[in-house]
Design an enzyme around this catalytic site. Structure first.
Site, PDB file in Angstrom:
ATOM      1  N   GLY A 138       0.636  -0.747  -0.162  1.00 55.00           N
ATOM      2  CA  GLY A 138       0.111   0.320   0.286  1.00 55.00           C
ATOM      3  C   GLY A 138       0.929   1.079  -0.139  1.00 55.00           C
ATOM      4  O   GLY A 138       0.416   2.760   0.512  1.00 55.00           O
ATOM      5  N   HIS A 139       1.842   0.718   0.169  1.00 50.82           N
ATOM      6  CA  HIS A 139       2.822   1.895  -0.063  1.00 50.82           C
ATOM      7  C   HIS A 139       3.500   2.546  -1.837  1.00 50.82           C
ATOM      8  O   HIS A 139       4.140   2.388  -2.046  1.00 50.82           O
ATOM      9  CB  HIS A 139       4.422   1.872   0.288  1.00 50.82           C
ATOM     10  CG  HIS A 139       3.892   1.604   2.333  1.00 50.82           C
ATOM     11  ND1 HIS A 139       4.916   0.845   2.327  1.00 50.82           N
ATOM     12  CD2 HIS A 139       2.789   1.260   3.153  1.00 50.82           C
ATOM     13  CE1 HIS A 139       4.317   0.437   3.950  1.00 50.82           C
ATOM     14  NE2 HIS A 139       2.559   1.030   3.924  1.00 50.82           N
ATOM     15  N   ILE A 140       2.664   3.263  -2.052  1.00 52.77           N
ATOM     16  CA  ILE A 140       3.105   4.459  -3.518  1.00 52.77           C
ATOM     17  C   ILE A 140       3.641   5.223  -3.940  1.00 52.77           C
ATOM     18  O   ILE A 140       3.758   5.963  -3.225  1.00 52.77           O
ATOM     19  CB  ILE A 140       1.300   4.771  -4.437  1.00 52.77           C
ATOM     20  CG1 ILE A 140       0.021   3.612  -4.065  1.00 52.77           C
ATOM     21  CG2 ILE A 140       2.167   4.788  -5.824  1.00 52.77           C
ATOM     22  CD1 ILE A 140      -0.741   3.098  -5.004  1.00 52.77           C
TER      23      ILE A 140
END
Lengths: 560, 125, 397
Positions: free
Chosen positions: A492-494
């Site tokens: 979830g770390h873009i």
């Protein structure tokens, strides 16, 4: 302000954590701030919890019916929702609504460590940041206070050189019953010559009432929603910003950044207000300074869409050709197990401790740094409680035998996950799918990703480390469920896509997140990270945003 | 019958009515549940009624199917998956009242498990 | 007020009594809050709300326990002894300087209003100060915060080098006590920091008043009143008796109305609750009196906190779910009764032997009670956890 054309000091695109913090700081300094948010403001938190409770699968998007298809600004909820060019899938998602993706973030708030800012100099891989840990340290302190981070100052002060000049605003979130058991079991364990220590994780989750929000009461649903607001989400600062006088326009999709062809400064934002009845209203907003805070996929998409044959032929801020490139995530995997002793999971936050030992070291020349999260949520997706139930039913158990056997399994389910750093790479990127447009006529984003040996090797190391922890827990091989080789999930770390740097030829923004080519344009968020480190990005996003807000404020004071 | 099949003697109330309504609306459940009711009655005559019913389940697939369905809805708060697709939860109360979380000595995600820090200690439920 | 060590010890002891009494009355209210849909009278949204309220009250109660532990640290550092006695409930209005009665009352608007007054910030007080006549050393204060202001004044006015004694007594820290915010006391700076921490958590400061106990209770009261207006049938609390007692003993019944639990089973459970509670206090008292250098300090703290969280809490909830046997639909409740149990002896091995023996006996009583047909589920949990605790003490002997 006239309705179709208006003017303010600062226009902010995106009401997530970066945009909201900037809007709040500048509105509090009496500047006229307008926030444009593509998504809706959303319903009452309890109604979101209701949708979550009814959803068959509790995906990150499950509470947010107003971000699901049929909404013109629906958000991706899995890799299947992207146009993937491959060869490997990009798996992390985001949320387009007031408060942004912080709604469904876990809430871990570690800082980067000093070496994360100079990967090229230290280890000969990746690139250096144009700033170092010292530059950001005071802003980390500010960010921890703004977001409300609970942590153990003494334990984390100096981690891999990351000194702390200020204590956390709240003492740590308690580790879980199982965490304490695991921490004891690994005492004295070394791996590749380093001491394996279990450390508490700093979290934007209240350990006592803070900022008018309650202490965490262990709802254990941080992803995708905290029912009581004990976990920080950016609605906190959106609401502080509007209280301070900022104007929030929701359901306002920015469709184009307009440039002045003479000065190349941004002259206006074109945006479309939409409603559920299908009405669309085209508008324009002018400001002295523009801030794009639309996260790492929507931001480059908007910059690329706004190309201007005269002032920005390859896209706004894209003279370097770096817009959309260096797309990163923290590629994750996990090993699950059934532990001989009960650990009593499914209580408290999904993870409260981890192993930070391998977030830095000379090994980073050859493989990715990684962080382990000790889970507190059973086996995660490997075997949900519902799957365990199914299995016991198939075994033909009923009554008290079913109750006891199921309970016995559930209280012993366990997982440790690892999260690895990706190196920036020009061919991992966001580009425009020219043939596929959304309902605003804007080309959709398409993603390319390559899984590198740098990560594959880290997967193997992390798995070996977890195996040695499992050995300490005396878990039989038959009760271990490893991650299949070369598979991963998204964190979830873009990250990446508009990286910062000193050289306008190889980066998009400068050290203050100001676009090299357009001096009244700021781009904030994890998209500006030159490298990803192993920290969950939100705290660094917040620190950089606060730092940018200070810069913007001084520019406005000087009248430039 | 629900109490016998789930192993929880204190269930009932509004959820029982809700589940009864759902089952009676599904034609294929009726005969199965009737067979299960007979099997439960017969099992109760044994010294170990549960073991007796489990033996019947092995011999009579219809009884087994009904017992699994019934236990599933109580434990999960939704009907069993069909063709590999999970069903949505029957209602908010059904989700939050699922016995699976009691079996785990925990609480359904989305509902507070208690005071700050309770997760540090052994369960008090 | 003249500064003297004896005056300071007396004020700190009064603070201990008060913090302790507040913790109990908050816990009692929290025990009375319904926890499950099957208790009736709740929609799922209301269940969400009441669970949040319960967790917030437990949070405040835990901070009162921290304050008690913190006052113990100060006491130990300045030549006092950690003090855990207090009059049994209800406590008369005139007993403490702030002229508010302490009582055990179920969760509801009335209890919450009382809680708000206990924690009112000094600058918002409107109560007049009455003369108190029934104490040797009348001390006047209108709130807990004002009592700590008096303590602060004493610490400031006594010579630091004489006030604090050498040694590690008073230095119980976060690792050993399960209180992450506890401050070990060795000098004036640490003692004043501790008092600031206590006051800030209770009544808050200008900057964070919204996060104080005062604000938490006000918010809870407001939400409760709103929900009651919206749904008059909403009943968040179990109908527990006010000031319930399992038996009349000692000075009980002296200061206000108490209500006897008549159901024999509930009454036995009430006795068990009080006995475990008393053992917990004695363990903590020993640990804080001895200081972190003691060989048993960590074990005693661990055991006591585990007893609090995994035995006393479920027993308190079990009592709130049982009929009082009074035939009026009322439920029993925890009395937090203090008996004449004395402190554990200073000698570590004797203290351990006595504590282990006591825990073993209580575990056996619990096991016996748990076999009863109408034992609520919480009793089984408490019984299993108590057995573990007794085992931990026994194996350390």
């Amino acid at each position: 302000m006239s309705d179709d054309l208006d003017r303010c000091d600062v226009a902010v695109v995106g009401a997530g954590v970066a945009g909201a913090l900037i809007a709040y700081r500048l509105a509090a300094a009496n500047y006229r701030v307008v926030m444009l948010e593509a998504g809706p403001a959303g319903r009452n938190r309890q109604d979101l919890v209701a949708d979550y409770s009814l959803a068959a699968i509790k995906t990150p998007r499950s509470p947010y019916a107003d971000n699901q298809p049929s909404s013109p600004v629906w958000s991706p909820d899995s890799e299947k929702d992207y146009i993937q060019l491959g060869p490997s899938p990009f798996k992390s998602t985001y949320l387009r609504r007031v408060g942004g993706s912080t709604w469904h973030m876990l809430g871990n708030m570690p800082r980067h460590v000093p070496a994360d800012f100079r990967l090229a100099t230290s280890y000969g891989v990746g690139v250096d940041w144009p700033i170092d840990y010292d530059d950001l340290e005071p802003w980390y302190c500010e960010a921890e206070t703004e977001l409300g981070v609970a942590g153990d100052h003494a334990e984390l002060n100096g981690l891999h050189g990351a000194y702390r000049s200020r204590a956390f605003p709240m003492s740590k979130i308690w580790p879980a019953y199982g965490d304490i058991f695991v921490a004891k079991a690994v005492e004295g364990l070394t791996f590749e010559g380093a001491d394996v220590r279990v450390l508490t994780t700093p979290q934007a989750r209240n350990s006592r009432p803070y900022d008018g929000r309650p202490a965490c009461a262990g709802n254990s649903s941080c992803v995708p929603i905290c029912p009581i607001g004990a976990k920080y989400d950016a609605t906190v600062h959106v609401s502080k910003a509007t209280t301070a006088g900022a104007v929030l326009r929701t359901q306002a999709v920015v469709t184009r950044i307009e440039l002045d062809s003479m000065t190349r400064r941004v002259s206006a934002l074109r945006y479309t207000r939409w409603d559920e009845q299908g009405r669309r209203d085209e508008r324009r907003l002018r400001a002295d300074i523009y801030v794009i805070a639309a996260h790492s996929i929507e931001t480059p998409r908007l910059l690329l869409i706004s190309s201007d044959s005269d002032a920005a032929p390859t896209g706004v801020a894209n003279g370097s050709g770096q817009v959309g490139r260096n797309l990163m995530d923290h590629l994750q995997g996990q090993m699950a197990a059934v532990v001989p002793q009960p650990l009593f999971p499914y209580r408290g936050p999904p993870t409260t401790v981890g192993v930070d030992t391998f977030r830095d070291g000379t090994f980073r020349a050859s493989h990715a740094a990684f962080r382990l999260s000790i889970g507190n949520d059973g086996m995660g997706r490997v075997e949900t409680p519902f799957a365990a139930l199914e299995q016991k039913l198939v075994e033909g158990l009923i009554g008290s035998r079913l109750r006891v056997a199921l309970g016995d399994r559930l209280i012993r389910q366990f997982r440790i996950s690892y999260s690895t750093e990706m190196l920036p790479s020009a061919h991992n990127r966001v580009t425009l799918a020219d043939a596929v447009s959304d309902s605003f006529g804007m080309p959709r984003a398409q993603l390319s990703l390559h899984l590198e040996d740098y990560n594959r090797l880290a997967f193997e190391k992390a798995a070996a480390l977890i195996s040695s922890i499992f050995d300490r827990l005396e878990i039989p091989d038959s009760d271990r469920k490893p991650q299949p080789k070369d598979t991963y999930s998204g964190a979830g770390h873009i990250i990446g896509t508009t990286r910062m740097g000193t050289d306008a030829g190889s980066s998009v923004v400068n050290q203050h997140c100001r676009a090299h080519e357009h001096d009244n344009l700021f781009i904030v968020g994890a998209s500006t990270f030159p490298t990803g480190g192993t920290a969950n990005p939100t705290l660094t996003v917040a620190a950089l945003a606060l730092r940018a807000a200070s810069k913007i404020s001084s520019l406005l004071q000087r009248g430039s | 019958m629900s109490k016998f099949v789930t192993g929880y003697s204190d269930i009932g109330g509004e959820l029982e009515q809700l589940y009864a309504t759902i089952m009676s609306s599904k034609p294929d459940w009726a005969s199965e549940l009737a067979s299960l009711a007979i099997a439960v009655d017969e099992a109760k005559a044994n010294a170990d009624p549960e073991a007796a019913l489990m033996a019947t389940i092995k011999q009579q697939p219809e009884v087994g199917h009904a017992a699994r369905r019934l236990a599933h809805v109580w434990y999960a708060g939704r009907l069993s998956a069909e063709n590999g697709v999970d069903a949505a939860f029957v209602s908010e109360e059904a989700y939050f009242g699922g016995l699976i979380w009691r079996a785990a000595r925990a609480h359904p995600p989305g509902l507070s498990g208690g005071y700050f820090g309770h997760w540090r200690y052994a369960p008090d439920v | 007020m003249q500064a003297s060590r004896s005056r300071l010890l007396s004020l700190l002891t009064e603070a201990c009594e008060l913090e302790h009494g507040l913790a109990c009355s908050y816990l009692f209210a929290a025990f009375s809050i319904k926890q499950d849909l099957d208790e009736g009278g709740l929609s799922w949204k209301q269940l969400q709300a009441v669970r949040l309220w319960a967790s917030e009250i437990y949070m405040v109660a835990a901070e009162e326990m921290l304050h008690l532990a913190q006052a113990w640290n100060i006491l130990a550092a300045v030549g006092g002894s950690p003090y855990y006695l207090r009059p049994n409930f209800p406590q008369r209005r005139s007993y403490y300087g702030f002229h508010l009665p302490l009582a055990l009352e179920r969760f509801g608007p009335s209890a919450l209003r009382r809680f708000v007054s206990y924690e009112t910030p000094a600058d918002q007080l409107i109560l007049p100060v009455d003369a108190r006549t029934d104490d040797d050393e009348p001390t006047e204060y209108r709130s807990v915060g004002e009592l700590y202001a008096l303590i602060r004044e004493q610490i400031l006015n006594l010579p630091e080098d004489q006030l604090f004694f050498q040694g590690t007594q008073g230095e119980m820290g976060p690792d050993i006590t399960h209180f992450p915010n506890i401050i070990p006391i060795k000098d004036r700076v640490s003692a004043l920091a501790a008092i600031d921490m206590i006051t800030e958590q209770g009544e808050g400061t200008d900057y964070d008043r919204g996060d104080s106990h005062f604000a938490v209770f006000q918010r809870t009261l407001a939400s409760l009143v709103t929900e009651k207006e919206r749904d008059p049938a909403f009943e968040p609390a179990r109908p527990v008796l006010e000031n319930p007692v399992p038996r009349i003993r000692g000075d009980w019944n002296a200061h206000g109305k108490i209500n006897l639990i008549r159901d024999p089973f509930a009454s036995q459970l009430g006795d068990l609750f009080d006995d475990v509670y008393s053992l917990m206090l004695r363990l903590l008292q020993h640990a804080f009196a001895s200081g972190p250098a003691s060989k048993v300090a960590e074990l005693f703290c661990d055991t006591a906190i585990n007893a609090m969280t995994t035995v006393i809490k479920p027993l308190g909830e079990a009592l709130a779910k049982l009929s009082s046997g009074r035939g009026d639909g009322s439920h029993a409740g925890a009395a937090f009764g203090l008996t004449r149990h004395v402190t554990l002896p200073a000698a570590e091995s004797i203290a351990l032997a006595v504590a282990a023996e006591c825990a073993h006996e209580l575990a056996e009583t619990a096991a016996e009670l748990a076999t009863s047909g109408h034992a609520p589920g919480q009793l089984g949990v408490a019984e299993a956890n108590l057995k573990q605790i007794a085992g931990a003490l026994a194996s350390a002997r």
